[in-house]
Every structure is written in C-alpha cells, then in structure tokens.
Write a protein that holds these residues in place. Sequence first.
Motif, mmCIF file in Angstrom:
data_model
loop_
_atom_site.group_PDB
_atom_site.id
_atom_site.type_symbol
_atom_site.label_atom_id
_atom_site.label_comp_id
_atom_site.label_asym_id
_atom_site.label_seq_id
_atom_site.Cartn_x
_atom_site.Cartn_y
_atom_site.Cartn_z
ATOM 1 N N LEU A 111 44.797 47.663 54.606
ATOM 2 C CA LEU A 111 45.993 48.065 53.861
ATOM 3 C C LEU A 111 46.876 46.854 53.554
ATOM 4 N N HIS A 112 47.050 46.007 54.548
ATOM 5 C CA HIS A 112 47.861 44.799 54.350
ATOM 6 C C HIS A 112 47.269 43.939 53.237
ATOM 7 N N SER A 113 45.971 43.752 53.260
ATOM 8 C CA SER A 113 45.309 42.956 52.222
ATOM 9 C C SER A 113 45.457 43.593 50.850
ATOM 10 N N SER A 114 45.384 44.926 50.804
ATOM 11 C CA SER A 114 45.533 45.603 49.508
ATOM 12 C C SER A 114 46.948 45.433 48.972
ATOM 13 N N ILE A 159 43.882 34.374 43.381
ATOM 14 C CA ILE A 159 43.533 35.789 43.215
ATOM 15 C C ILE A 159 42.020 35.971 43.146
ATOM 16 N N GLN A 160 41.336 35.013 42.572
ATOM 17 C CA GLN A 160 39.879 35.081 42.499
ATOM 18 C C GLN A 160 39.285 35.026 43.917
ATOM 19 N N ILE A 161 39.766 34.119 44.724
ATOM 20 C CA ILE A 161 39.267 33.964 46.095
ATOM 21 C C ILE A 161 39.629 35.171 46.946
ATOM 22 N N LYS A 162 40.902 35.586 46.892
ATOM 23 C CA LYS A 162 41.356 36.707 47.717
ATOM 24 C C LYS A 162 40.662 38.027 47.340
ATOM 25 N N SER A 163 40.460 38.250 46.053
ATOM 26 C CA SER A 163 39.821 39.503 45.635
ATOM 27 C C SER A 163 38.345 39.525 46.030
ATOM 28 N N PHE A 164 37.692 38.365 46.014
ATOM 29 C CA PHE A 164 36.293 38.288 46.441
ATOM 30 C C PHE A 164 36.175 38.535 47.948
ATOM 31 N N LYS A 165 37.035 37.894 48.729
ATOM 32 C CA LYS A 165 37.027 38.096 50.187
ATOM 33 C C LYS A 165 37.353 39.551 50.533
ATOM 34 N N PHE A 166 38.276 40.133 49.780
ATOM 35 C CA PHE A 166 38.630 41.533 50.003
ATOM 36 C C PHE A 166 37.431 42.433 49.719
ATOM 37 N N ALA A 167 36.703 42.151 48.652
ATOM 38 C CA ALA A 167 35.516 42.941 48.313
ATOM 39 C C ALA A 167 34.495 42.873 49.449
ATOM 40 N N LEU A 168 34.294 41.696 50.013
ATOM 41 C CA LEU A 168 33.372 41.559 51.148
ATOM 42 C C LEU A 168 33.838 42.390 52.345
ATOM 43 N N ALA A 169 35.140 42.364 52.606
ATOM 44 C CA ALA A 169 35.688 43.151 53.719
ATOM 45 C C ALA A 169 35.517 44.648 53.459
ATOM 46 N N ILE A 170 35.714 45.073 52.226
ATOM 47 C CA ILE A 170 35.565 46.489 51.864
ATOM 48 C C ILE A 170 34.113 46.925 52.025
#
Length: 116
Positions: A94-97, A6-17
Amino acid sequence: MKENVIQIKSFKFALAIIELCKMLQNEREYVISKQLLRSGTSIGSNVEEAIAGQSRKDFLSKISISLKEARETRYWLRLLKESELTNIDIDAYLHSSFELISILSAIVKTTRQKLN
C-alpha cells in the motif's frame, strides 16, 4: 542516460506485485490476485509506453493511464487488507502504491501545465 525514477519504481513494484500474487494464489485466493496482477504490472508497462510517446499529448495519455492503474491497484490492495482474505501484510505494498500515485500525479500535473 538519465535515471528515470518512475520507470525504476514502477518496475520494482511490478516485481513485488508478482510475488504477492504468487503468495495469494498459494493461499487459494485467485480472483483479487488476478485483478491485482493485471493492474499492478500495467503501471510500469504504461510508463514504458509513455517514455516512448510520440508527442507530449501521447506521453500525457499513457502516463495518465499509469496513474489510473496505480489507483486501481491501491483499491485491490485496500480490499485485500480490509477484507482480511489473507494474513499477508499488505501495508508495504500500500505504501508503495501511494508513492507511485504521488509521483504519477505530479508528472500528470506538470505535463498538463506544459501543454497549456
């Protein structure tokens, strides 16, 4: 050190956002992009705080905030898609969220069970 999904995925998601918000601002969409930037990057920051939690209750509180932020982010993404304010394809975001929401929901549920 154990890998924290979750730490890795949320960080990558933040970069994408952040990248999505840059694209939106280039299209002169400032209001929703600002809201999206705040909620989308807040998910990971609250995960980081949860990891450093002083107790299981503190962890649960912070990880629950991450879940709320993920749900808010999904709302802004859905609004962007359905309103057609942009031609940017929002589906991957959306899929990532949805993925983040699923993981965070499971963490919240498991942590609550361990507290009881």
